[in-house]
Motif scaffolding. Structure first.
Motif, PDB file in Angstrom:
ATOM      1  N   ASN A  31       0.870  -8.362   1.351  1.00 13.60           N
ATOM      2  CA  ASN A  31       1.935  -9.141   1.979  1.00 13.60           C
ATOM      3  C   ASN A  31       3.107  -9.333   1.043  1.00 13.60           C
ATOM      4  O   ASN A  31       4.262  -9.244   1.453  1.00 13.60           O
ATOM      5  N   VAL A  32       2.852  -9.615  -0.205  1.00  4.30           N
ATOM      6  CA  VAL A  32       3.935  -9.844  -1.160  1.00  4.30           C
ATOM      7  C   VAL A  32       4.713  -8.560  -1.403  1.00  4.30           C
ATOM      8  O   VAL A  32       5.934  -8.560  -1.458  1.00  4.30           O
ATOM      9  N   SER A  33       4.015  -7.433  -1.538  1.00  3.32           N
ATOM     10  CA  SER A  33       4.711  -6.188  -1.847  1.00  3.32           C
ATOM     11  C   SER A  33       5.393  -5.600  -0.614  1.00  3.32           C
ATOM     12  O   SER A  33       6.469  -5.031  -0.709  1.00  3.32           O
ATOM     13  N   ASP A  34       4.765  -5.723   0.535  1.00  3.75           N
ATOM     14  CA  ASP A  34       5.323  -5.127   1.744  1.00  3.75           C
ATOM     15  C   ASP A  34       6.528  -5.905   2.254  1.00  3.75           C
ATOM     16  O   ASP A  34       7.450  -5.328   2.811  1.00  3.75           O
ATOM     17  N   TRP A  35       6.535  -7.177   2.046  1.00  4.49           N
ATOM     18  CA  TRP A  35       7.617  -8.023   2.532  1.00  4.49           C
ATOM     19  C   TRP A  35       8.414  -8.608   1.375  1.00  4.49           C
ATOM     20  O   TRP A  35       8.830  -9.751   1.416  1.00  4.49           O
ATOM     21  N   ALA A  36       8.589  -7.827   0.324  1.00  2.07           N
ATOM     22  CA  ALA A  36       9.290  -8.318  -0.857  1.00  2.07           C
ATOM     23  C   ALA A  36      10.744  -8.627  -0.514  1.00  2.07           C
ATOM     24  O   ALA A  36      11.367  -7.969   0.317  1.00  2.07           O
ATOM     25  N   SER A  37      11.268  -9.641  -1.161  1.00  2.00           N
ATOM     26  CA  SER A  37      12.663 -10.001  -0.924  1.00  2.00           C
ATOM     27  C   SER A  37      13.564  -9.226  -1.877  1.00  2.00           C
ATOM     28  O   SER A  37      13.113  -8.633  -2.839  1.00  2.00           O
ATOM     29  N   GLY A  38      14.827  -9.238  -1.597  1.00  2.00           N
ATOM     30  CA  GLY A  38      15.797  -8.564  -2.446  1.00  2.00           C
ATOM     31  C   GLY A  38      16.261  -7.258  -1.828  1.00  2.00           C
ATOM     32  O   GLY A  38      15.790  -6.846  -0.761  1.00  2.00           O
ATOM     33  N   PRO A  39      17.208  -6.602  -2.488  1.00  2.00           N
ATOM     34  CA  PRO A  39      17.750  -5.362  -1.939  1.00  2.00           C
ATOM     35  C   PRO A  39      16.727  -4.224  -1.979  1.00  2.00           C
ATOM     36  O   PRO A  39      15.819  -4.219  -2.805  1.00  2.00           O
ATOM     37  N   THR A  40      16.891  -3.283  -1.073  1.00  2.00           N
ATOM     38  CA  THR A  40      16.030  -2.108  -1.043  1.00  2.00           C
ATOM     39  C   THR A  40      16.373  -1.217  -2.226  1.00  2.00           C
ATOM     40  O   THR A  40      17.546  -0.917  -2.460  1.00  2.00           O
ATOM     41  N   PRO A  41      15.388  -0.776  -2.988  1.00  7.27           N
ATOM     42  CA  PRO A  41      15.665   0.107  -4.127  1.00  7.27           C
ATOM     43  C   PRO A  41      16.332   1.400  -3.653  1.00  7.27           C
ATOM     44  O   PRO A  41      16.054   1.897  -2.565  1.00  7.27           O
ATOM     45  N   GLN A  42      17.201   1.943  -4.477  1.00  3.72           N
ATOM     46  CA  GLN A  42      17.925   3.157  -4.145  1.00  3.72           C
ATOM     47  C   GLN A  42      17.259   4.409  -4.698  1.00  3.72           C
ATOM     48  O   GLN A  42      17.745   5.508  -4.503  1.00  3.72           O
ATOM     49  N   THR A  43      16.157   4.252  -5.422  1.00  9.14           N
ATOM     50  CA  THR A  43      15.476   5.388  -6.037  1.00  9.14           C
ATOM     51  C   THR A  43      14.093   5.543  -5.428  1.00  9.14           C
ATOM     52  O   THR A  43      13.338   4.593  -5.337  1.00  9.14           O
ATOM     53  N   GLU A  44      13.782   6.774  -5.012  1.00 13.26           N
ATOM     54  CA  GLU A  44      12.468   7.091  -4.465  1.00 13.26           C
ATOM     55  C   GLU A  44      11.854   8.200  -5.295  1.00 13.26           C
ATOM     56  O   GLU A  44      12.554   9.082  -5.787  1.00 13.26           O
ATOM     57  N   ILE A  45      10.556   8.154  -5.441  1.00 16.42           N
ATOM     58  CA  ILE A  45       9.812   9.243  -6.073  1.00 16.42           C
ATOM     59  C   ILE A  45       8.882   9.795  -5.016  1.00 16.42           C
ATOM     60  O   ILE A  45       8.124   9.053  -4.392  1.00 16.42           O
ATOM     61  N   ILE A  46       8.947  11.098  -4.801  1.00 15.45           N
ATOM     62  CA  ILE A  46       8.072  11.751  -3.839  1.00 15.45           C
ATOM     63  C   ILE A  46       7.054  12.562  -4.633  1.00 15.45           C
ATOM     64  O   ILE A  46       7.422  13.431  -5.423  1.00 15.45           O
ATOM     65  N   VAL A  47       5.791  12.261  -4.428  1.00 10.97           N
ATOM     66  CA  VAL A  47       4.710  12.957  -5.118  1.00 10.97           C
ATOM     67  C   VAL A  47       3.943  13.755  -4.073  1.00 10.97           C
ATOM     68  O   VAL A  47       3.456  13.200  -3.091  1.00 10.97           O
ATOM     69  N   THR A  48       3.850  15.062  -4.292  1.00 10.22           N
ATOM     70  CA  THR A  48       3.116  15.943  -3.391  1.00 10.22           C
ATOM     71  C   THR A  48       2.015  16.632  -4.179  1.00 10.22           C
ATOM     72  O   THR A  48       2.271  17.183  -5.244  1.00 10.22           O
TER      73      THR A  48
END
Length: 90
Positions: A31-48
């Protein structure tokens, strides 16, 4: 002859209490991580990750992870390397 003392039916065992506590902590973290407050991060890491055995393709899974903007530099790739031509006897 010894007889074990009677226990109340419905009294949770220590293992059950441990599992319930662990499950409660997991739900709280989700719940804390999924509904975290603050701006959405602009960096994503895609691991395949792909799995094969040389002759067969077994499977592939991809996950996307968001990285806090202040930590983005920690996940950059290595610096570009340059090819340097060397002269020799040939």
């Amino acid at each position: 002859m010894k007889v074990a003392p009677a226990t109340a039916i419905g009294t949770p065992s220590a293992a059950f209490r441990g599992m319930a506590t662990s499950g409660g902590i997991d739900i709280y973290r989700w719940n804390v991580s999924d509904w975290a407050s603050g701006p959405t991060p602009q960096t994503e890491i895609i691991v395949t990750v792909s799995a094969s055995d040389g002759q067969r393709y077994l499977g592939r899974v991809s996950n996307v992870y968001y990285v806090a903007d202040r930590d983005a530099s920690l996940h950059l790739g290595p610096p570009q390397l340059y090819d340097i031509a060397l002269g020799g006897d040939r």
